[in-house]
Motif scaffolding. Sequence first.
Motif, PDB file in Angstrom:
ATOM      1  N   TRP A 121      54.561  87.639  97.272  1.00 38.39           N
ATOM      2  CA  TRP A 121      53.129  87.372  97.499  1.00 38.39           C
ATOM      3  C   TRP A 121      52.770  85.964  97.051  1.00 38.39           C
ATOM      4  N   LEU A 122      53.279  85.588  95.864  1.00 37.83           N
ATOM      5  CA  LEU A 122      52.991  84.239  95.362  1.00 37.83           C
ATOM      6  C   LEU A 122      53.509  83.178  96.323  1.00 37.83           C
ATOM      7  N   GLY A 123      54.755  83.360  96.784  1.00 36.93           N
ATOM      8  CA  GLY A 123      55.360  82.385  97.683  1.00 36.93           C
ATOM      9  C   GLY A 123      54.553  82.235  98.963  1.00 36.93           C
ATOM     10  N   ILE A 124      54.114  83.357  99.511  1.00 41.84           N
ATOM     11  CA  ILE A 124      53.364  83.294 100.768  1.00 41.84           C
ATOM     12  C   ILE A 124      52.011  82.619 100.554  1.00 41.84           C
ATOM     13  N   ALA A 125      51.352  82.947  99.431  1.00 43.51           N
ATOM     14  CA  ALA A 125      50.065  82.300  99.143  1.00 43.51           C
ATOM     15  C   ALA A 125      50.249  80.797  98.986  1.00 43.51           C
ATOM     16  N   GLY A 126      51.282  80.391  98.239  1.00 42.42           N
ATOM     17  CA  GLY A 126      51.524  78.967  98.029  1.00 42.42           C
ATOM     18  C   GLY A 126      51.847  78.255  99.330  1.00 42.42           C
ATOM     19  N   ALA A 127      52.677  78.883 100.145  1.00 38.91           N
ATOM     20  CA  ALA A 127      53.045  78.270 101.425  1.00 38.91           C
ATOM     21  C   ALA A 127      51.816  78.105 102.303  1.00 38.91           C
ATOM     22  N   GLY A 128      50.970  79.125 102.344  1.00 38.79           N
ATOM     23  CA  GLY A 128      49.782  79.072 103.194  1.00 38.79           C
ATOM     24  C   GLY A 128      48.844  77.958 102.775  1.00 38.79           C
ATOM     25  N   LEU A 129      48.530  77.913 101.477  1.00 40.78           N
ATOM     26  CA  LEU A 129      47.599  76.883 100.999  1.00 40.78           C
ATOM     27  C   LEU A 129      48.145  75.488 101.261  1.00 40.78           C
ATOM     28  N   THR A 130      49.451  75.297 100.975  1.00 37.43           N
ATOM     29  CA  THR A 130      50.030  73.966 101.164  1.00 37.43           C
ATOM     30  C   THR A 130      50.024  73.577 102.631  1.00 37.43           C
ATOM     31  N   ALA A 131      50.346  74.523 103.498  1.00 37.98           N
ATOM     32  CA  ALA A 131      50.386  74.202 104.927  1.00 37.98           C
ATOM     33  C   ALA A 131      49.018  73.739 105.400  1.00 37.98           C
ATOM     34  N   VAL A 132      47.967  74.469 105.002  1.00 40.55           N
ATOM     35  CA  VAL A 132      46.614  74.086 105.407  1.00 40.55           C
ATOM     36  C   VAL A 132      46.286  72.694 104.857  1.00 40.55           C
ATOM     37  N   PHE A 133      46.605  72.487 103.579  1.00 38.48           N
ATOM     38  CA  PHE A 133      46.283  71.211 102.933  1.00 38.48           C
ATOM     39  C   PHE A 133      46.975  70.039 103.627  1.00 38.48           C
ATOM     40  N   VAL A 134      48.296  70.175 103.834  1.00 38.61           N
ATOM     41  CA  VAL A 134      49.053  69.072 104.433  1.00 38.61           C
ATOM     42  C   VAL A 134      48.553  68.787 105.846  1.00 38.61           C
ATOM     43  N   TYR A 135      48.271  69.854 106.577  1.00 37.23           N
ATOM     44  CA  TYR A 135      47.822  69.634 107.941  1.00 37.23           C
ATOM     45  C   TYR A 135      46.463  68.935 107.962  1.00 37.23           C
ATOM     46  N   LEU A 136      45.567  69.357 107.058  1.00 36.01           N
ATOM     47  CA  LEU A 136      44.245  68.712 107.001  1.00 36.01           C
ATOM     48  C   LEU A 136      44.376  67.230 106.670  1.00 36.01           C
ATOM     49  N   VAL A 137      45.195  66.920 105.661  1.00 32.50           N
ATOM     50  CA  VAL A 137      45.369  65.507 105.291  1.00 32.50           C
ATOM     51  C   VAL A 137      45.972  64.731 106.456  1.00 32.50           C
ATOM     52  N   GLY A 138      47.008  65.308 107.077  1.00 30.22           N
ATOM     53  CA  GLY A 138      47.688  64.608 108.167  1.00 30.22           C
ATOM     54  C   GLY A 138      46.802  64.428 109.382  1.00 30.22           C
ATOM     55  N   ALA A 139      45.869  65.359 109.607  1.00 30.15           N
ATOM     56  CA  ALA A 139      45.071  65.317 110.825  1.00 30.15           C
ATOM     57  C   ALA A 139      43.787  64.521 110.658  1.00 30.15           C
ATOM     58  N   THR A 140      43.413  64.237 109.392  1.00 29.10           N
ATOM     59  CA  THR A 140      42.180  63.483 109.167  1.00 29.10           C
ATOM     60  C   THR A 140      42.419  62.010 109.479  1.00 29.10           C
ATOM     61  N   GLY A 141      41.357  61.334 109.839  1.00 30.44           N
ATOM     62  CA  GLY A 141      41.464  59.893 110.055  1.00 30.44           C
ATOM     63  C   GLY A 141      41.912  59.559 111.461  1.00 30.44           C
ATOM     64  N   GLN A 142      42.134  58.252 111.649  1.00 36.31           N
ATOM     65  CA  GLN A 142      42.412  57.760 112.998  1.00 36.31           C
ATOM     66  C   GLN A 142      43.715  58.313 113.564  1.00 36.31           C
ATOM     67  N   GLY A 143      43.709  58.644 114.841  1.00 33.62           N
ATOM     68  CA  GLY A 143      44.948  58.982 115.528  1.00 33.62           C
ATOM     69  C   GLY A 143      45.375  60.425 115.376  1.00 33.62           C
ATOM     70  N   GLY A 144      44.658  61.222 114.580  1.00 39.17           N
ATOM     71  CA  GLY A 144      45.016  62.625 114.443  1.00 39.17           C
ATOM     72  C   GLY A 144      46.331  62.807 113.720  1.00 39.17           C
ATOM     73  N   ALA A 145      46.957  63.970 113.959  1.00 39.66           N
ATOM     74  CA  ALA A 145      48.154  64.336 113.204  1.00 39.66           C
ATOM     75  C   ALA A 145      49.398  63.717 113.834  1.00 39.66           C
ATOM     76  N   THR A 146      49.627  62.426 113.593  1.00 37.57           N
ATOM     77  CA  THR A 146      50.851  61.799 114.095  1.00 37.57           C
ATOM     78  C   THR A 146      52.025  62.233 113.228  1.00 37.57           C
ATOM     79  N   PRO A 147      53.253  62.165 113.786  1.00 37.66           N
ATOM     80  CA  PRO A 147      54.422  62.524 112.974  1.00 37.66           C
ATOM     81  C   PRO A 147      54.481  61.760 111.668  1.00 37.66           C
ATOM     82  N   LEU A 148      54.160  60.458 111.708  1.00 32.13           N
ATOM     83  CA  LEU A 148      54.240  59.658 110.479  1.00 32.13           C
ATOM     84  C   LEU A 148      53.283  60.187 109.429  1.00 32.13           C
ATOM     85  N   LYS A 149      52.026  60.441 109.848  1.00 32.20           N
ATOM     86  CA  LYS A 149      51.025  60.855 108.869  1.00 32.20           C
ATOM     87  C   LYS A 149      51.349  62.242 108.310  1.00 32.20           C
TER      88      LYS A 149
END
Lengths: 334, 343
Positions: A121-149
């Motif tokens: 349960w802990l692993g799944i919760a951690g994975a979920g939160l991190t995935a959302v966080f990383v995607y939000l950071v990567g998708a914010t700003g100019q150009g959207g979610a580029t591979p580099l970002k």
Amino acid sequence: MMRAERPHRFAGFAILLGLLVLTVGLSLTVGARAVPWDEVWAGLLGQIDSIGAAAVAVRVPRTALAVLAGGALGLAGAVMQGISRNPLADPGILGVNAGAALFVVIGIAWFDISGAQNFLWLGIAGAGLTAVFVYLVGATGQGGATPLKLTLAGTATSVAVSAFIIAVVLPRNDIAGSVQSWQVGGVGGARFDTLLPAVPFAVVGLLLSLASARVLNALALGEELATGLGQSVALGRLMAAAGAVVLCGTATALCGPIGFVGLVVPHLCRMIAGVDYKLVLPLSTLAGASMLGLSDVLGRVVARPNELDVGIVTAFVGAPFFIWTVRNNRMRGL
Amino acid sequence: MSDMSLATPRAYRRPSTRRIQVLALLTALVAGLILLTLSCGRGCLAPGDVFAALTGAPGADASFVVSELRLPRAVLGLVAGLSFGLGGVAFQVMLRNPLASPDIIGISASAGAAAVFAIVILSVDGWLVSLIAVVAGLGVALLIWTLSARRGAAGARLILIGIGISAMLDSITSYVLLEAPAWDRAEALRWLTGSLNGAQLTQAIPVAGALLIFGGLLAFTARDLEALRLGDDTAQALGVRADGTRLRVTLAAVGLVAIATAATGPIAFVAFLSGPIAARLLPGAKGLLLGAALVGAFLVIAGDFVGQFLLPARLPVGVVTGAVGAPFLLYLIIRANKNGGTL
């Protein structure tokens, strides 16, 4: 990408199934200790009278874990590449496995949580939160979610999470050793009683992910076109992401963060079967299981009489592939 | 007349004054921090006692604590921080990208892997470790340059390839550390994040030497490096040989970062953070190298002090700088424009 003919597809399945059988066979027979055939049989049948047979008996749950975790990571990687339309997506590179690890470590250190079920349960919760966080950071700003970002967001998150894990672990000498070896990623300590509770989670993740093939196919055409084809893109993405997160969290809770399986495997499967996710997803599951199993076998052989943790082997094999992908793909933002 | 002065923003009116002020302030901050770390630890000493201990006045009570424990730590932190800051900003300016810092593109990882290999497997120490780390760093730099040399080496490709190479090198480091029987695992974990624990003055000597040699090389190259920021063609027109400059800067920056890493472990994100912070403090580009070096020293010494005394548990400096640096990297990613942004 080559267009796949129908016989070609079955050939892909046949080859990968054969590879998986071969992997399982190697994983049971090859190890730090050379064991003669009759003792291998004895070990498989549960007669652990000789040391060799006992060694083989230990390899059975270990092989099962490698196949389960490898399949989960391979499939999760394929789904993530589909959702983010990003050829570099991988649960390890995007920091998702590290996030799962952080939650498990905090659970061990601060809340005295133990037991395989709770780690899941802990692993799944951690994975979920991190995935959302990383995607939000990567998708914010100019150009959207580029591979580099996305990759950088994953790297930054991994570093922050690792710093935090060390901050949690260092003051606790009693757990430092076990956490450190778990964190490198290993399947060596597998036992059936810790493995069995994970099976339902893996099955749920597998079904959610495999069911998302249609959505991923539509997404590959572009978001507007997918909506135009009548796909509920938002819901489909959510389901697919949930499946991938459950798979990553489960795999990480069982054997620590393992990188690059989810990156390499879908690319190889696309070379075999083309771009149709209905084929790529099941093939990635098979190939991921084989890759982790073979990496584990390799880790047992190269450093005899010691063993190399499987996470080290996959990073060493997978990183050149990552570089090759970067060099050869024409990507957005590259 | 008043219209004229309105049209010119204040910061740009007399950049040299502002620059000198900022650099002086940074120097004062670093000096003040060193004084603080020398006099305060578990308990604080009066400045007079610290001075007495440093000058070796007979019978000074604090002599052991100050000159055996705190002084080596402060000196190593200072030279390593200066090296990380200077090496980092040199890469960032040369590649015109704040993300192309040695700790992201794998230079630090290669020096760390080589140092661990040299210490644990080859059982060497001292100068030889630094030398091996530098050779490995140069080799990896060459490898990354070669692998990414298509359509210009400065782009996203170089950073991504560097991240891939880092992952490979980190797996080597983990392997060597896990296999090493003599190493305490907690100690290994500390080294992996970068730590000043158990610092000795002898460790600081190679770093200080590198700082003199490679820092001097960079100082002589600073003007050419500046011209390179305008683009290769413009630099050429100004009489600067682009390839020669890049070679010298790479040599110097790798030397600085690799030798500091061999001494303290890869202290997370100091090389990455120093340049952008200095660029925000300083007007224009002049003095950026010196500013970044001072910021690097500040980060290492302050991070070490915070990790040792201001947190509930004693943590190595790399944990503190990693925790500070990662959010800043995320901020840069969000802010970055398509080419990754310039410093």
